[in-house]
Motif scaffolding. Structure first.
Motif, short mmCIF file in Angstrom:
data_model
loop_
_atom_site.label_atom_id
_atom_site.label_comp_id
_atom_site.label_asym_id
_atom_site.label_seq_id
_atom_site.Cartn_x
_atom_site.Cartn_y
_atom_site.Cartn_z
N ASP A 1 48.83 32.87 45.30
CA ASP A 1 49.28 33.89 44.33
C ASP A 1 48.76 33.57 42.93
OD1 ASP A 1 50.94 33.94 46.64
OD2 ASP A 1 52.51 35.00 45.56
N ILE A 2 48.97 32.33 42.52
CA ILE A 2 48.59 31.97 41.16
C ILE A 2 47.07 31.84 41.03
CG2 ILE A 2 48.73 29.42 41.31
CD1 ILE A 2 50.46 29.61 38.69
N TYR A 3 46.40 31.44 42.09
CA TYR A 3 44.94 31.39 42.12
C TYR A 3 44.38 32.79 41.94
CZ TYR A 3 40.22 30.21 43.84
OH TYR A 3 38.86 30.04 43.97
N TYR A 4 44.95 33.76 42.65
CA TYR A 4 44.52 35.16 42.55
C TYR A 4 44.77 35.69 41.14
CZ TYR A 4 44.35 40.22 43.36
OH TYR A 4 44.05 41.55 43.28
N ALA A 5 45.95 35.38 40.59
CA ALA A 5 46.30 35.87 39.26
C ALA A 5 45.30 35.40 38.22
CB ALA A 5 47.71 35.42 38.89
#
Length: 225
Positions: free
Chosen positions: A16-20
C-alpha cells in the motif's frame, strides 16, 4: 530522493505504502527487508502497518530487534525522516524512537473505519502541505491503538508541539487526549495509527493522504537545494 519501505514477516500494508509513494507520488522507492543492516543511499524510511511477527509477545516488540532496526535508529538520530503507520508506530515506540506506549483499544475490539483527524501542526516535514486547522479523513484498522503516556511526557509533547494529529470525532480507541500521531522532539520521526497511504485516490474515498507524502517530498526538496 529515495524512499525505503521496511518489510517484516507479517507486514501487510507494505505494498500500500509502496504504491502510494511510487505510483501516486512518482518517487523512487524500494522494499528493504528486515534482514538488511544498512540504509545507505536512502532519504526517507517508512515502516508500514500489519502484524509484524504475528504480534507475538506485544505489537512491534519482536520487530524492534530485527537486523534492520539499528540502521533505522541511526537514520533517525541523523535527523532524516522516519515514518511509521499503525504497526510501524508500534515498532517506533518499542524501539524508543518515540515516547509513550500503545495499549489495546478501550473497547477491546479491532476497529476498522474512516475517521476525521485534526492536523494540529502544519510546520513539520510531514504536514507542511496542509493548511492550518485542517480536518482530514483517513482510514484506521487496529486492535492496539490506545496511546498512553505519563503526565510528564504529555506535558512535554504539548510544550514541544509534538502532537501532530488528533481524532476529531469520536475517539475510536481511547487514546489519551485523542492523540492519533506524534513526533519525537527533533520532529523527524512521526508515528500515527491512521493510514495516509490508504487515502491516495478518490476511488478509495479520500485523497487526504496525498498531502502527507507531498509534505515529505517538499521537505526533501528544500533541504537538498
Amino acid at each position: 530522493m529515495k524512499f525505503a519501505v521496511i518489510t517484516f514477516p507479517g507486514s501487510n500494508c507494505d505494498h500500500d505504502i509502496y504504491y502510494a509513494v511510487g505510483t501516486v507520488m512518482g518517487a523512487d522507492v524500494d522494499f528493504v527487508s528486515h534482514h538488511e543492516t544498512s540504509l545507505a543511499g536512502y532519504d526517507v524510511v517508512l515502516l508500514p502497518g500489519g502484524f509484524s511477527y504475528g504480534d507475538y509477545l506485544r505489537c512491534g516488540a519482536i520487530a524492534r530487534f530485527s537486523n534492520i532496526m539499528p540502521a533505522v535508529i541511526e537514520f533517525a538520530k541523523a535527523g532524516k525522516p522516519v515514518f511509521g503507520t499503525c504497526n510501524g508506530f508500534q515498532i517506533l515506540l518499542e524501539a524508543g524512537l518515540l515516547p509513550g506506549a500503545l495499549k489495546p483499544n478501550a473497547q477491546l475490539k479491532f476497529v476498522c473505519d474512516t475517521i476525521p483527524l485534526n492536523v494540529c501542526q502544519t510546520e513539520t516535514m510531514f504536514t507542511n502541505a496542509y493548511e492550518k486547522d485542517t480536518c482530514i479523513q483517513l482510514p484506521i484498522a487496529h486492535g492496539e491503538g490506545n496511546y498512553y503516556c505519563d503526565e510528564e511526557t504529555l506535558a512535554q509533547l504539548k510544550e514541544n508541539k509534538q502532537i501532530i494529529f488528533t481524532y476529531a470525532g469520536e475517539n475510536p480507541n481511547g487514546s489519551l487526549e485523542n492523540i492519533a500521531g506524534i513526533t519525537n522532539e527533533a520532529g523527524n520521526v512521526l508515528g500515527m495509527m491512521p493510514h495516509p497511504e490508504r487515502a491516495m485516490e478518490e476511488l478509495l474515498g479520500s485523497t487526504d493522504g496525498v498531502k502527507f507524502f507531498q509534505s515529505i517530498i517538499n521537505h526533501l526538496r528544500k533541504v537538498t537545494v
